[in-house]
Design an enzyme around this catalytic site. Structure first.
Site, PDB file in Angstrom:
ATOM      1  N   PRO A  45       0.835  -1.204   0.000  1.00 55.20           N
ATOM      2  CA  PRO A  45       0.000   0.000   0.000  1.00 55.20           C
ATOM      3  C   PRO A  45       0.871   1.256   0.000  1.00 55.20           C
ATOM      4  CG  PRO A  45      -0.780  -1.593   1.607  1.00 55.20           C
ATOM      5  CD  PRO A  45       0.545  -2.084   1.133  1.00 55.20           C
ATOM      6  N   GLU A  46       0.590   2.161  -0.930  1.00 56.73           N
ATOM      7  CA  GLU A  46       1.333   3.414  -1.032  1.00 56.73           C
ATOM      8  C   GLU A  46       0.434   4.570  -0.608  1.00 56.73           C
ATOM      9  OE1 GLU A  46       4.472   3.504  -1.521  1.00 56.73           O
ATOM     10  OE2 GLU A  46       4.857   1.478  -2.235  1.00 56.73           O
TER      11      GLU A  46
END
Length: 271
Positions: free
Chosen positions: A2-3
């Site tokens: 997840p960014e």
């Protein structure tokens, strides 16, 4: 992993719902990357304040300190009024008067860490090396150009490092470099002021599109309400190796950079 878009989408999906809740109980499952750092019983009875984001970290403010959360490689948060029993990959539960906040993390690279404030360790130590936020006024072409000066690594790797600008993960770096017309193999120190301006604009535009699409779901990302992201469906180069470029028709290429896959158009993107 997840960014920034996925973390921000997650934050937006539960921040308003948990604000003002009282912590009723805490459950800790298998060990995560770092220990909680306090007795879980000390959290009970406290009111939840604002949930904010810095880079890929979420800060859940409490009356006395707060919790710094990181989703690691495969983590996700859920928030529900009624939740079932914890599964084998559910490693942290924060039961509140508004519902249950749960961290699900199959690979256990995520973290939930207590800190007395953002200005004290461990939060200060974890956040101190992060670069500027991409939507902050300080993320300018001049800032980017000065930060890249003298760097021999590729511009793609410089974006992923996180000390110049945070949150531009693998998908978004490939997409932003395509939009800016920059070959991902270009040495970072050779990206001049004009191309830095194009890249700043491209990073912001790419992340804005990703936020509007709910982030990217390649395997298991869900927001706190269980919704998938859809940005991967509109990617112009990422994961499209062998397919025709939607701009010029050339074949999209895939290479390895720093053990990560990079996708680019050899015609549209110049060194």
């Amino acid at each position: 992993m997840p960014e920034l878009p996925e973390v921000e989408v997650t934050r937006q999906s539960f921040a308003d719902r948990i604000r003002g809740a009282q912590v009723e109980a805490v459950r800790i499952g298998k060990p995560l990357r770092w220990p909680l750092g306090c007795d879980p019983a000390e959290l009970t009875g406290q009111r939840v304040g604002e949930v904010t984001r810095r880079g890929k970290y979420l800060w859940l403010a409490l009356e006395r300190g707060g919790l710094l959360l990181h989703l690691g490689m495969s983590g996700s948060l859920s928030f529900a009024i009624e939740a079932g029993p914890a599964g084998p990959h559910d490693h942290f539960d924060l039961q509140t008067s508004h519902g249950l906040l749960r961290l699900h993390d199959p690979r256990r690279f995520g973290a939930v860490v207590w800190s007395s404030s953002l200005q004290h360790d461990p939060a200060l130590k974890l956040l101190s090396s992060l670069g500027v936020e991409p939507f902050d006024p300080g993320f300018t072409a001049a800032h980017l150009h000065a930060s890249l000066r003298g760097r021999r690594v590729s511009i793609k790797q410089a974006l992923l490092a996180g000390d110049v600008v945070v949150g531009v993960g693998n998908i978004y770096a490939s997409e932003a470099l395509f939009s800016a017309g920059i070959d991902p193999r270009t040495p970072a120190g050779r990206v001049g002021p004009a191309r830095c301006q194009r890249l700043v604009d491209a990073v912001r535009a790419t992340l804005t599109r990703a936020l509007e699409a709910g982030g990217s779901t390649l395997r298991d990302f869900r927001d706190a309400q269980g919704h998938n992201g859809a940005f991967q469906l509109e990617a112009r180069v990422y994961d499209r190796a062998g397919q025709a470029c939607r701009v010029c028709g050339s074949v999209i290429r895939r290479i390895q950079q720093g053990q990560r896959s990079t996708f680019f158009c050899p015609t549209c993107q110049k060194r």
